[in-house]
Design an enzyme around this catalytic site. Structure first.
Site: not given
Length: 795
Positions: A143, A416
């Site tokens: 590149e 409870s």
């Protein structure tokens, strides 16, 4: 001026002829006057004119160098203006340090592992030193061969690329540098316009000034799109070869590097021949640059292109219930604009190892107990009560089929478990755990609470009432302390849902979610301090800067002495009461069980000093189960037993002295309009069909269902070692001592042990007076409580 005028009259020469050999025609008078005025303003002396005429020199405006200079100056000015115009459209200089694309979101666990990514992001952000050297050089050769020499823009590279493309009669090399490509990835769109290219060049130059070459290369290799949904080299190595970058061969590295210019064209899974040609070209350039030897290149060229495809890791989501919760929490901490721009990294509190254990525990319970106790969903959450950090969260059976999070979204009756807040309020008003109440038939303003077992115990103290989860005593305590103090304390401790001032509040009739209930119990573990539960520690922007960090301060919800007394009482629930299945071998545990109407909800909220964990079992459609809260307690045990491995054993604070205590909360006793107290004996004569329905789901339900499912039932079934004063109404209401009765079927025997009766502790059972009334099946040869909790099916 007079001399000049006289001279001009004597020489009526046409000035336009100067230097051109023109005629000597006289100027018209009007033109002559205008010429005189012009010369006067320009302060041009006649002597100069004579010189010009004598030498034949051209005027300034007719000279080449004048116009050349003017053009150069104008070009420079235009360039400066153009650059300034471009700069005004570029991102702020601080954004040049960006490490993530826009429109991305990365959620990380507490150890840095990635849980989820959204948008164009790579699953793994690698450091440059983690990327193989040959892979880095392959990208540079492919590149940007002059990457180390240029300053972001490379004219020489553009010329070389153009010549190579002409020579090859195709596009084989791009002119953009790696830096230009990175700016395009991070900041620019992909449109093919001159304006975008100019911005790209300018951005690249600026980026080179802000970052080192290594920083630029690292970002590029982590962000470049390489096809197949892969962003970055780590993703590409996994997508195409199911390997990590350090496992790639030289040929595979060249294949990946060759993808950058056109991933769709060179994708090895779609165009293998094109991918090979591109790979070989990259290898050739690497050899030309002296990166590899001719022998290495030849060996790599001869290597066959062997693919082993996998889905991108970024599409995988770990702990989906937790990550979906995190995404819903984000708007609380950052603005909509920040969320819209994206590029965020969210660091969370999740402990991946604990999360895995939690998922396994929930899956095991659903696979085993869920199958024969008729519940199809489960949820669990674990919190560090000292700072409110959520360490594990399981919101259901299968996120792929149902995204409803039962930790944060399901509002259910806590049964409870809510009694913990009622008794905490009582203790904080100055009551003693040994204060006694009468457990006997009781009607207040038309409301008649019922114990699930329909047994009554006469006089019993607060501590024992909590241990056995006796409903009537809980309602009487609520009447003594009042609705307002109880509701306020529950909210201060972490309950966020609305709580209504009704008598059934004591028995958990108001709906809450598992996260807030678990967080509230954490306030007991921290001696009365409450920390807001949360799952996010930090949020970072695209530049890696912290834009938000957690700073939740603990607040005093309950005085330390009352919290310590409550922990002492809740420890007894686990050691000698309904929460026995949650016991851990080497450390103290406190907690509370809970069930709702017809066992529709099964709960256990338990804690050690360092962690509080809540479990819920049930059905989304609210269908009754055949289970008990002991199944929830056992699930809690399965998780905590592994989660606490390696964790130091910490002890709870000692119980404070009870004598001379002063309350920190003022009681606001309720004054009922009508109270009806009946004796236990008179209540025995009442018809069961005329009994009022208990609004606490844990003790309510039709008499028919209670009789049919009593052997499956839950928390209010009493311990066999409580007291000889307990009266059994019928044979099916007896405690675990009846579970071995010959009249019971094997199926009923296996389910009865899932009731909330405590585990058989031999020392207590042998000394219990009530045990003498049980059958011989409760002898010491009976299997342990954990063995009896396990179903006959394979675990």
């Amino acid at each position: 001026m007079g001399k000049f005028t006289s001279w001009f009259k004597r020489r009526p020469t046409n000035l336009s002829d100067s230097g051109r050999g023109g005629t000597n025609e006289s100027l018209p008078p009007a033109h002559l006057a205008q010429t005189r005025q012009l010369l006067s303003k320009m302060k041009i002396l006649p002597s100069k004119i004579r010189v010009n005429r004598a030498t034949g020199a051209k005027p300034l405006y007719r000279r080449f160098w004048f116009w050349a200079g003017l053009g150069i100056s104008g070009g420079i000015a235009a360039s400066i203006y153009g650059i300034s115009l471009i700069d005004r459209t570029l991102p702020d200089q601080s954004e040049l340090n960006a490490v993530f694309r826009e429109q991305t979101l990365t959620i990380k666990a507490a150890d840095g592992t990635i849980l989820q990514q959204q948008g164009e992001a790579t699953r793994e952000q690698l450091k440059l030193e983690q990327i193989p050297d040959n892979l880095k050089k392959a990208f540079i050769a492919s590149e940007d061969r002059r990457f180390r020499q240029h300053n972001g823009f490379d004219p020489q590279g553009i010329v070389r690329a153009g010549l190579n493309n002409l020579r090859s009669q195709g596009v084989v090399e791009g002119g953009s540098t790696i830096t230009q490509q990175l700016t395009r990835i991070l900041f620019l769109k992909q449109e093919q316009t001159i304006w975008r290219k100019l911005k790209e060049v300018r951005l690249a130059q600026k980026m080179e000034q802000e970052l080192t070459k290594d920083q630029i290369l690292e970002r590029y290799l982590n962000l470049v799109y390489l096809g197949g949904g892969a962003y970055g080299v780590a993703d590409a190595a996994w997508v195409y070869f199911s390997k990590t970058p350090d496992q790639l061969s030289l040929a595979e590295m060249a294949t990946i590097a060759g993808l950058a210019p056109a991933p769709s064209l060179y994708a090895p899974d779609k165009n293998p021949e094109a991918a090979k040609r591109r790979r070989d070209l990259v290898l050739q350039r690497m050899q030309e640059d002296g990166v590899i030897t001719p022998e290495q290149r030849q060996a790599a060229v001869q290597e066959p292109l062997t693919l082993k495809s996998s889905l991108p890791k970024r599409v995988q989501v770990e702990s989906p219930y937790f990550t979906s919760y995190i995404q819903k929490e984000l708007p609380k901490y950052v603005s909509p604009n920040v969320l819209k721009n994206g590029g965020l990294v969210v660091e969370t509190t999740l402990n991946p190892s604990w999360q895995k254990v939690a998922e396994e525990a929930v899956a095991k319970t659903l696979r085993n107990q869920g199958r024969w106790e008729n519940f199809k969903q489960a949820a669990m959450v674990a919190i560090d009560p000292r700072n409110g950090e959520i360490k594990a969260m399981v919101g259901g059976r299968d996120f792929g089929k149902n995204q409803f999070n039962r930790v944060t979204q399901a509002q259910r009756q806590p049964g409870s478990t809510f009694k913990g807040f009622v008794y905490a309020t009582a203790i904080a008003t100055g009551k003693s755990p040994y204060d006694s109440y009468e457990d006997a038939p009781f009607v207040v303003d038309g409301y008649e609470p019922k114990n699930y077992s329909e047994n009554f115990h006469g006089s019993m103290n607060i501590r024992d009432a909590l241990t056995r989860s006796v409903n009537i005593v809980a309602v009487k305590v609520l009447i003594d302390v009042g609705f307002t103090p109880t509701i306020k304390l529950a909210h201060d401790m972490g309950i966020k849902s609305e709580l209504k001032p009704t008598y059934s509040l004591a028995l958990g009739s108001n709906e809450v979610n598992l996260l807030e209930l678990t967080s509230a119990y954490g306030s007991f573990a921290t001696q009365g301090l409450h920390a807001e539960p949360h799952g996010i520690t930090r949020i970072l922007n695209r530049q890696g800067k912290v834009i938000w960090s957690a700073n939740f301060k603990s607040k005093r919800a309950l005085d330390a002495d009352s919290a310590a007394i409550m922990t002492w009482m809740l420890r007894n629930v686990v050691e000698a009461g309904t929460g026995g299945a949650a016991q851990l071998d080497n450390r103290p545990v406190a907690g509370k069980t809970g069930t709702s109407d017809e066992a529709r909800d099964l709960w256990f909220i338990g804690y050690i000093p360092q962690m509080v964990t809540g479990v819920w079992l049930g059905n989304d459609d609210n269908h009754p189960t055949y289970g008990s809260s002991s199944s929830a307690a056992y699930t809690w045990h399965e998780f905590m037993e592994k989660a606490v491995e390696g964790m130091p054993v910490e002890k709870f604070p000692k119980r404070p002295k009870l004598e001379g205590r002063k309350g920190t909360i003022k009681a606001q006793s309720i004054k009922p309009k009508q109270v009806l107290n009946r004796s236990i004996a008179s209540d025995d004569d009442d018809s069961e069909g005329e009994r009022a329905r208990n609004s606490d789901s844990e003790e309510s339900g039709s008499s028919r269902r209670r009789r049919r499912k009593r052997s499956y039932s839950q928390e209010e079934q009493q311990s066999s070692d409580y007291t000889p004063r307990r009266r059994r109404r019928d044979r099916t209401e007896s405690s675990s001592s009846n579970s071995s009765s010959e009249s019971s079927t094997p199926r009923r025997r296996s389910r009865r042990v899932e009731s909330d009766s405590p585990p058989p502790r031999r020392s207590r059972r042998e000394s219990s007076p009530a045990n003498s009334s049980g059958s011989s099946g409760s002898s010491s040869s009976q299997p342990s409580w954990r063995d009896r909790l396990r179903p006959s099916q394979q675990q």
